[in-house]
Scaffold this motif. Sequence first.
Motif, short mmCIF file in Angstrom:
data_model
loop_
_atom_site.label_atom_id
_atom_site.label_comp_id
_atom_site.label_asym_id
_atom_site.label_seq_id
_atom_site.Cartn_x
_atom_site.Cartn_y
_atom_site.Cartn_z
N THR A 262 -7.44 -91.28 58.23
CA THR A 262 -8.88 -91.33 58.55
C THR A 262 -9.42 -89.93 58.82
O THR A 262 -10.49 -89.56 58.31
N TYR B 59 -9.57 -87.93 55.45
CA TYR B 59 -10.68 -88.30 54.58
C TYR B 59 -12.04 -87.98 55.18
O TYR B 59 -13.02 -87.85 54.45
N ALA C 256 -14.52 -86.22 52.57
CA ALA C 256 -15.84 -86.81 52.29
C ALA C 256 -16.93 -85.75 52.17
O ALA C 256 -17.88 -85.92 51.40
N LYS D 145 -14.15 -84.40 46.88
CA LYS D 145 -14.80 -85.72 46.87
C LYS D 145 -15.01 -86.27 45.45
O LYS D 145 -14.74 -87.44 45.20
N GLU E 206 -13.71 -94.15 43.51
CA GLU E 206 -14.52 -95.10 44.26
C GLU E 206 -15.55 -94.36 45.10
O GLU E 206 -15.26 -93.31 45.66
N GLU E 207 -16.73 -94.91 45.18
CA GLU E 207 -17.78 -94.30 46.01
C GLU E 207 -17.33 -94.24 47.47
O GLU E 207 -17.52 -93.26 48.16
N ASP E 208 -16.69 -95.32 47.89
CA ASP E 208 -16.17 -95.43 49.25
C ASP E 208 -14.73 -94.92 49.24
O ASP E 208 -13.95 -95.29 48.37
N GLY F 274 -12.46 -95.70 51.20
CA GLY F 274 -11.58 -96.70 51.80
C GLY F 274 -10.36 -97.05 50.96
O GLY F 274 -9.23 -97.06 51.46
#
Length: 126
Positions: free
Chosen positions: A20, A23, A27, A33, A38-40, A42
Amino acid sequence: MGASFYEQVGGRPFFEKLVTEFYRGVAGDPVLKPMYPEEDLGPAAARLTGFLEQYWGGPGTYSEQRGHPRLRQRHQPFKVNPDARDRWLLHMRAAVDSAELPELQRTVLWDYLERAAHAMLNTFDD
């Protein structure tokens, strides 16, 4: 036999927190990035968490879901040059430092992450 590194650092919660934090840096990184489809972030975070916990002695869920890690092959579509590597290491260093591990575990973890980052280099082009 002693506890695995995975157990020594606190298991899945440790790796979830580490990833976490990592990232959080990615981000906002203009070079890294865009490498994440994926946009997210996660799904990428879930993959990295699973990989790291398996590598360090936790459950084998990563291989069950994704097969052999094949790290270099999975990173081949992306331009991993020295700048991208150094940015990855910068964000991972901040994450490792934030974890406040005992010196031995911090050194072991960082040595692995540094070697892995260098192994992912696949170009010297900008």
